[in-house]
Design an enzyme around this catalytic site. Structure first.
Site, mmCIF file in Angstrom:
data_model
loop_
_atom_site.group_PDB
_atom_site.id
_atom_site.type_symbol
_atom_site.label_atom_id
_atom_site.label_comp_id
_atom_site.label_asym_id
_atom_site.label_seq_id
_atom_site.Cartn_x
_atom_site.Cartn_y
_atom_site.Cartn_z
ATOM 1 N N LYS A 1 0.424 -12.612 -1.923
ATOM 2 C CA LYS A 1 1.140 -11.666 -2.791
ATOM 3 C C LYS A 1 2.583 -11.482 -2.304
ATOM 4 O O LYS A 1 3.531 -11.500 -3.095
ATOM 5 C CB LYS A 1 0.432 -10.306 -2.810
ATOM 6 C CG LYS A 1 1.019 -9.368 -3.854
ATOM 7 C CD LYS A 1 0.721 -7.936 -3.575
ATOM 8 C CE LYS A 1 1.905 -7.279 -2.906
ATOM 9 N NZ LYS A 1 1.739 -5.857 -2.646
ATOM 10 N N ASN B 1 0.798 -1.241 0.000
ATOM 11 C CA ASN B 1 0.000 0.000 0.000
ATOM 12 C C ASN B 1 0.822 1.279 0.000
ATOM 13 O O ASN B 1 0.489 2.240 0.694
ATOM 14 C CB ASN B 1 -0.954 0.024 1.205
ATOM 15 C CG ASN B 1 -1.924 -1.124 1.157
ATOM 16 O OD1 ASN B 1 -2.622 -1.313 0.166
ATOM 17 N ND2 ASN B 1 -1.956 -1.908 2.203
#
Ligand code: SF4
Length: 241
Positions: free
Chosen positions: A131, A43
């Site tokens: 991920k 992020n």
């Protein structure tokens, strides 16, 4: 037919962005370094997460030192990359647990494991998802892998290669579809493509090299609207850890 379309998309992105995954200059990467760098990259931009990673390396000579550091000190070093509270907590807890499990802070044993075994083992650590592990496999172990972040998830769905609602589901479906030898390159190229052309709020369909292969229903609208606004962004930091 679907596979021919996918093959052509992979090829065109390689023609546009390149097909070589940069191999590390070093013989073997430090897998724990890579894992922490990936964790910091969640992020945020590559630039800020790289800065946070370098701050941590400068502040803590060994990862063992981070285990005993106060949370505030860790947070201070990585605040530049955002979510410093949760990232500090997760990294500290993860390192403490690894030290307990392995006796020392190294992930070298992962080199002997299959990809499936690596997923199984690392998913047991809080804050480590598929991920992150796929990035470790691709950029740490330099094996073929297809990590799915928000860019990859968005572009794969817009193009109509998959029809999924979450990056996790895209990951599961994609891994069956994408040829092994293309996985890491396609991942990198989709990120570059998603940042520079098939952008989140408004894709630059007029500049798109796979326009004729894309199933996005609004591509004509965006083609007319965003002509000539392409901007390159090829800074992929995980290739450099
Ligand atoms: S045509 Fe538009 S939506 Fe489709 S891949 Fe290209 S930029 Fe993305």
């Amino acid at each position: 037919m679907k596979n021919r379309r996918l093959t052509e998309i992979i090829k065109r992105l390689e023609d546009h962005f390149g097909s070589n995954v940069r191999k590390s200059a070093r013989k073997k990467k430090n897998l724990l370094d890579v894992l922490i760098a990936v964790k910091l990259s969640q992020n945020t931009t590559d630039r800020t997460s790289h800065k946070a990673y370098l701050n941590l390396k400068r502040r803590f000579a060994k990862w063992e030192d981070l285990i005993n550091a106060p949370l505030q000190e860790i947070k201070k070093e990585i605040k530049v990359c955002g979510m410093a509270e949760s990232k500090s907590r997760d990294i500290k807890a993860m390192l403490r647990e690894m030290k307990k499990n392995y006796g020392k802070l190294t992930l070298n044993h992962l080199r002997r494991l299959s990809d499936d075994e690596i997923y199984e083992e690392l998913l047991g650590y809080k804050g480590i998802g598929t991920k992150t592990i796929a990035c470790l496999i691709a950029f740490g172990l330099e094996r073929p892998a297809f990590p799915v972040d928000t860019h990859v998830h968005r572009v794969m769905n817009r193009m109509g290669i998959v029809n999924t609602t979450t990056p996790e589901k895209t990951f599961d479906v994609s891994n069956e579809l994408i040829p092994v030898e293309s996985k890491t390159t396609f991942h990198l190229n989709l990120i570059k493509f998603g940042r520079s052309v098939c952008k989140a709020p408004a894709p630059l369909c007029g500049e798109c090299c796979v326009y004729d292969l894309c199933n996005f229903g609004q591509k004509q609208y965006y083609k007319d609207r965003n002509k000539g606004k392409i901007k390159e962004n090829n800074f992929i930091i995980l290739e450099n850890i």
